[in-house]
Design an enzyme around this catalytic site. Structure first.
Site, PDB file in Angstrom:
ATOM      1  N   SER A  53     -13.949   8.162   0.102  1.00 54.51           N
ATOM      2  CA  SER A  53     -13.914   9.580   0.488  1.00 54.51           C
ATOM      3  C   SER A  53     -14.711  10.479  -0.451  1.00 54.51           C
ATOM      4  O   SER A  53     -15.448  11.353   0.014  1.00 54.51           O
ATOM      5  CB  SER A  53     -12.477  10.078   0.606  1.00 54.51           C
ATOM      6  OG  SER A  53     -11.810   9.930  -0.608  1.00 54.51           O
ATOM      7  N   ARG A  84      -4.493  -0.150   3.405  1.00 59.58           N
ATOM      8  CA  ARG A  84      -3.419   0.803   3.113  1.00 59.58           C
ATOM      9  C   ARG A  84      -2.372   0.946   4.199  1.00 59.58           C
ATOM     10  O   ARG A  84      -1.203   1.153   3.930  1.00 59.58           O
ATOM     11  CB  ARG A  84      -4.044   2.172   2.902  1.00 59.58           C
ATOM     12  CG  ARG A  84      -4.309   2.390   1.480  1.00 59.58           C
ATOM     13  CD  ARG A  84      -4.813   3.742   1.232  1.00 59.58           C
ATOM     14  NE  ARG A  84      -5.543   3.609  -0.010  1.00 59.58           N
ATOM     15  CZ  ARG A  84      -6.439   4.441  -0.454  1.00 59.58           C
ATOM     16  NH1 ARG A  84      -6.716   5.513   0.237  1.00 59.58           N
ATOM     17  NH2 ARG A  84      -7.034   4.231  -1.576  1.00 59.58           N
ATOM     18  N   LYS A 136      -9.530  29.755  -0.022  1.00 57.69           N
ATOM     19  CA  LYS A 136      -8.319  30.566   0.168  1.00 57.69           C
ATOM     20  C   LYS A 136      -7.477  30.649  -1.098  1.00 57.69           C
ATOM     21  O   LYS A 136      -6.560  31.442  -1.185  1.00 57.69           O
ATOM     22  CB  LYS A 136      -7.494  30.029   1.337  1.00 57.69           C
ATOM     23  CG  LYS A 136      -6.797  28.711   1.098  1.00 57.69           C
ATOM     24  CD  LYS A 136      -5.925  28.364   2.298  1.00 57.69           C
ATOM     25  CE  LYS A 136      -5.206  27.067   2.108  1.00 57.69           C
ATOM     26  NZ  LYS A 136      -4.420  26.662   3.272  1.00 57.69           N
ATOM     27  N   GLY A 184     -11.805   5.929  -7.432  1.00 54.19           N
ATOM     28  CA  GLY A 184     -13.176   6.247  -7.806  1.00 54.19           C
ATOM     29  C   GLY A 184     -14.097   6.414  -6.623  1.00 54.19           C
ATOM     30  O   GLY A 184     -13.721   6.986  -5.594  1.00 54.19           O
ATOM     31  N   GLN A 208      -7.767  10.150  -8.083  1.00 52.48           N
ATOM     32  CA  GLN A 208      -7.667   9.196  -9.191  1.00 52.48           C
ATOM     33  C   GLN A 208      -8.550   7.985  -8.949  1.00 52.48           C
ATOM     34  O   GLN A 208      -9.148   7.443  -9.868  1.00 52.48           O
ATOM     35  CB  GLN A 208      -6.222   8.710  -9.344  1.00 52.48           C
ATOM     36  CG  GLN A 208      -5.253   9.805  -9.677  1.00 52.48           C
ATOM     37  CD  GLN A 208      -3.806   9.307  -9.646  1.00 52.48           C
ATOM     38  OE1 GLN A 208      -3.536   8.117  -9.638  1.00 52.48           O
ATOM     39  NE2 GLN A 208      -2.881  10.241  -9.631  1.00 52.48           N
TER      40      GLN A 208
END
Ligand code: SIN
Length: 492
Positions: free
Chosen positions: A370, A273, A34, A48, A46
């Site tokens: 991820s 986290r 898009k 790794g 950022q």
């Protein structure tokens, strides 16, 4: 009408990973995005890629860390597939030209990030891993695919319950129909449903909304990961301060200089986290400022060039060794339910990367899993498509007649509701309020169905996707009655 073998919606790591492999096998691929191809979360990453490549590491250890961070709500089979396949995929990526950071003796350099038992995260360009990986994927893809930028997908076309193509609309108002036996959703997550986010400004939950409108099953939508350290001052955030900074000795402190993670979790600043984000958030809610003290890190600017650039361009003097931080929306563990091979519950429709929920992240993603997921499951998705034999079917878009409810809210209203009601800390009452807010904008009692695109602009369609996804997240959160990982319900 344009026909092709595979349509990929999105242009980040997962999209390119699928695309490169399909092109290697000779498939004809059209990629649609898009915005511009650089507008994805992957180029901003950022941190790794975590992978068990050290001699003293093994994939079972990576598996255990992934499950622990995910509160054991992970899909175990998919998680095992991810960590076990990872070493060979990364080795092959290196063979195809990818240059990860090395030690002086030319061995791969491994960094430490939260909730990993040992240093197993590889980087490129210090804190520019995502950009370097994408640059390599652009090289590997070369000119083998058609990439259409600034072309948002309005809807996936469904015939007899199967995905057969997509319809888009360009800025000149022209509709375009693309037909293919395989449609892959890979538009990333939902970060911009919240006021503070590490995500690119274009990331607005489009795949969840597209998947919902074609009846695909969605999963774990309530699990939204907040990153504890976004550079934040004057009520604004200016981008991510990578967790690798804490991995290298950065410490979270309050205005009095006290270490805020002391006594909260045995892993302190490198706790999962969700734990760190909640701790920071509680201080900021009480009006206190939290800083990342980087005084223990030698040669900060060389080690973290991108973080330094973000800080300095926004006027922060790094010589004080204090970076003001607050949590922001970072990663969506939920998404369109998919197998590691990308298959969703709708035939012909695939989902991969952050847009998908394969269950590998459980209730809270482990750091640096991820980009890995995008590469590994991108490849498995392509392999599944290559070995399948779905046929091209005639596809035509039947314009829906449903009208949206006007006026649309401002984006800022949606973000505020999401943060206040479905944010870092949630209550049953607040989650109910969020559902009520979204339902005010529902076009009819059947939910957020397909609307007549002639009656909305592309910007309004994006807002409609945000309303749809926000509503679905709020409902999923309300329906999960126990706290797990990123879904944290406070006592009222
Ligand atoms: C970070 O660099 O802190 C983010 C890495 C990740 O989200 O995995």
């Amino acid at each position: 009408m344009i026909s092709t073998d595979v349509i990929i919606v999105g242009a980040g790591i997962a999209a390119y990973s699928v695309g490169c492999r399909l092109c290697d096998s000779g498939k004809k691929v059209i990629m649609l995005t898009k915005s511009e191809k650089q507008n994805c979360n992957s180029t901003l990453a950022q941190g790794g890629i975590s992978v068990a490549l050290r001699d003293d590491d093994n994939y079972m250890s990576h598996y255990e860390d992934t499950l622990t961070a995910g509160c054991n709500l992970n899909n175990k089979e998919a998680t095992l597939e991810l960590v076990k396949t990872a070493p060979s995929v990364i080795r092959e990526f290196i063979d195809h030209g990818m240059n990860f950071d090395k030690n002086p003796d030319s061995s791969l350099s491994f960094g430490k990030e939260a909730a990993h038992k040992l240093a197993r995260v590889i980087h490129a360009g210090g804190d520019r891993t995502g950009l370097k990986v994408m640059e390599q994927l652009y090289v590997n893809m070369a000119d083998r695919t058609e990439l259409h930028e600034n072309e948002p997908v309005i809807d996936v076309i469904i015939k007899d319950g199967e995905a057969v193509g997509v319809v888009t609309r360009t800025a000149d108002g022209k509709y375009h129909t693309y037909c293919a036996p395989y449609v892959v959703l890979a538009t990333g997550g939902i970060g911009n449903l919240y006021p503070g986010t590490s995500n690119d400004h274009t990331i607005t939950g489009d795949s969840v909304a597209l998947g919902y409108r074609c009846g695909a099953e969605l999963k774990n939508l309530e699990f939204v990961q907040f990153h504890p350290t976004l550079l934040t001052f004057g009520g604004k955030n200016f981008g991510l301060i990578t967790e690798a900074v804490r991995g290298d000795g950065g410490v979270l402190i309050n205005e009095k200089g006290e270490k805020i993670m002391e006594g909260v979790h045995p892993l302190k600043d490198l706790a999962p986290r969700d734990v760190v984000s909640r701790t920071v958030y509680k201080y900021t809610l009480a009006g206190e400022k939290i800083y990342l003290d980087i005084s223990a890190i030698h040669d900060f600017k060389t080690r973290f060039p991108y973080v330094s650039e973000i800080c300095e361009t926004n006027g922060l003097d790094l010589s004080r060794n204090l970076i003001p931080v607050a949590p922001g929306a970072h990663f969506h563990m939920g998404g369109v339910k998919a197998k590691p091979t990308g298959e969703t519950t709708v035939k012909g429709l695939y989902a991969v990367g952050e847009a998908a929920c394969t269950g590998v992240h459980g209730a809270n993603r482990l750091a640096s899993n991820s980009l890995l997921e995008g590469l590994v499951f991108g490849r498995l998705t392509a392999d599944n498509i290559i070995s399948s034999d779905r046929k091209l079917k005639p596809c035509e878009y039947d314009f829906p007649t449903l009208e949206p409810k006007r006026p649309f809210p401002e984006k800022g209203q949606i973000k505020k509701v999401m943060m206040d009601c479905v944010g870092v800390i949630r209550t049953e009452e607040k989650m109910k309020q969020a559902i009520e807010f979204f339902e005010e904008y529902m076009p009819d009692k059947n939910g957020f169905g397909r609307i007549n695109p002639d009656s909305v602009t592309n910007q309004e369609l994006e807002l409609y996707n945000m309303l749809t996804t926000g509503w679905l997240i709020a409902k999923a959160a309300y329906n999960r009655k126990e706290s797990f990982g990123a879904h944290y319900i406070a006592e009222e």
